[in-house]
Design a protein around this motif. Sequence first.
Motif: not given
Length: 142
Positions: A1-16, A68-80
């Motif tokens: 997905m184009a939107g997903d690639r744009a977010v993953r190219s960010s060098d900062k973690p993303v909180i959804v 959801l926290l996405v950091q370095d391309g890895v998704g972390y969920q819930d309390t993690d």
Amino acid sequence: MAGDRAVRSSDKPVIVFDGVCVLCNRWTSFIVRHDREGRFRLAAMQGVQGRAMLEAHGLDALSPRSFLLVQDGVGYQDTDAIVRVLRQLGGPWSIASGALRLTPRSLRDAIYRWIARHRYRLFGKRDVCYLPDPGQAWRFID
């Protein structure tokens, strides 16, 4: 997905986050207030990129019950995810993350999921998504 690639190219973690959930908006405000260095970007699940990130990490964008926290391309969920965010905020929040880690994951995630399932009833729901202060808009995706 184009939107997903744009977010993953960010060098900062993303909180959804859920942009209409009052509790989630308080969490978002907490992040903005305590993340003075701007470590995290934020994406509402109602936006194109937030929805794409949820789906890319196996979460139902129409009925998300996970943080959801996405950091370095890895998704972390819930309390993690919460533990990772608190630790990166530093100071007293890293101590809080350590205390949270002492609680067995199965117990802390069960409590988290119960709150997530009942979040609208317990905390309320807004008619529109959270709108950031203009000075903080750069942190938000979508």
